[in-house]
Write a protein that holds these residues in place. Sequence first.
Motif, PDB file in Angstrom:
ATOM      1  N   ASP A  30       0.720  -1.107  -0.078  1.00 44.79           N
ATOM      2  CA  ASP A  30       0.070  -0.145   0.068  1.00 44.79           C
ATOM      3  C   ASP A  30       0.918   1.150   0.029  1.00 44.79           C
ATOM      4  O   ASP A  30       0.116   2.692  -0.217  1.00 44.79           O
ATOM      5  CB  ASP A  30      -0.881  -0.024   1.189  1.00 44.79           C
ATOM      6  CG  ASP A  30      -1.880  -0.884   1.222  1.00 44.79           C
ATOM      7  OD1 ASP A  30      -2.432  -1.650  -0.021  1.00 44.79           O
ATOM      8  OD2 ASP A  30      -2.584  -1.346   2.188  1.00 44.79           O
ATOM      9  N   LEU A  31       2.098   0.904   0.167  1.00 48.48           N
ATOM     10  CA  LEU A  31       3.097   2.304   0.176  1.00 48.48           C
ATOM     11  C   LEU A  31       3.239   2.588  -1.146  1.00 48.48           C
ATOM     12  O   LEU A  31       3.550   1.837  -2.048  1.00 48.48           O
ATOM     13  CB  LEU A  31       4.336   2.063   0.892  1.00 48.48           C
ATOM     14  CG  LEU A  31       4.176   1.573   2.371  1.00 48.48           C
ATOM     15  CD1 LEU A  31       5.465   1.085   2.901  1.00 48.48           C
ATOM     16  CD2 LEU A  31       3.649   2.639   3.160  1.00 48.48           C
ATOM     17  N   PHE A  32       3.461   3.884  -1.605  1.00 45.01           N
ATOM     18  CA  PHE A  32       3.837   4.450  -2.832  1.00 45.01           C
ATOM     19  C   PHE A  32       5.245   4.596  -3.073  1.00 45.01           C
ATOM     20  O   PHE A  32       5.711   4.346  -4.181  1.00 45.01           O
ATOM     21  CB  PHE A  32       3.156   5.822  -3.164  1.00 45.01           C
ATOM     22  CG  PHE A  32       1.640   5.504  -3.310  1.00 45.01           C
ATOM     23  CD1 PHE A  32       1.102   4.213  -3.806  1.00 45.01           C
ATOM     24  CD2 PHE A  32       0.837   6.746  -2.956  1.00 45.01           C
ATOM     25  CE1 PHE A  32      -0.370   4.127  -3.870  1.00 45.01           C
ATOM     26  CE2 PHE A  32      -0.644   6.495  -2.955  1.00 45.01           C
ATOM     27  CZ  PHE A  32      -1.242   5.247  -3.459  1.00 45.01           C
ATOM     28  N   ALA A  33       6.001   5.255  -1.906  1.00 50.34           N
ATOM     29  CA  ALA A  33       7.489   5.634  -2.376  1.00 50.34           C
ATOM     30  C   ALA A  33       8.031   5.743  -1.035  1.00 50.34           C
ATOM     31  O   ALA A  33       7.264   5.947   0.314  1.00 50.34           O
ATOM     32  CB  ALA A  33       7.333   6.947  -3.250  1.00 50.34           C
ATOM     33  N   ILE A  34       9.350   5.773  -0.972  1.00 49.78           N
ATOM     34  CA  ILE A  34      10.306   5.998   0.124  1.00 49.78           C
ATOM     35  C   ILE A  34      10.763   7.553  -0.274  1.00 49.78           C
ATOM     36  O   ILE A  34      11.525   7.593  -1.353  1.00 49.78           O
ATOM     37  CB  ILE A  34      11.341   5.034   0.345  1.00 49.78           C
ATOM     38  CG1 ILE A  34      11.013   3.669   0.637  1.00 49.78           C
ATOM     39  CG2 ILE A  34      12.252   5.652   1.521  1.00 49.78           C
ATOM     40  CD1 ILE A  34      11.758   2.792   0.845  1.00 49.78           C
TER      41      ILE A  34
END
Length: 94
Positions: A87-91
Amino acid sequence: MSQVNITPLADRVLIEPAAAEEKTASGIIIPDTAKEKPQRGIVVAAGSGKKDEPMTVKVGDTVLYGKYAGTELSVEGNDYLIMKESDLFAIINS
């Protein structure tokens, strides 16, 4: 960043959301009812990953996620989100 006694399972991460914006860029104060949910936060705990898929994020990473991603929970008076790593898009690199 807070220290918590929660260890997410498998590919889940625990995120401390960033504070909602209090003012616009032009200096207008935003009332509580109009504030946007933050879409950025810091990973405070991470699971060990799935069998064939190690975790990409680590504790301390600042990440972007979807507006309605994750499940909200409160631990010792602090608010967190728990969600799957997918569910994370980016760091965000600093």
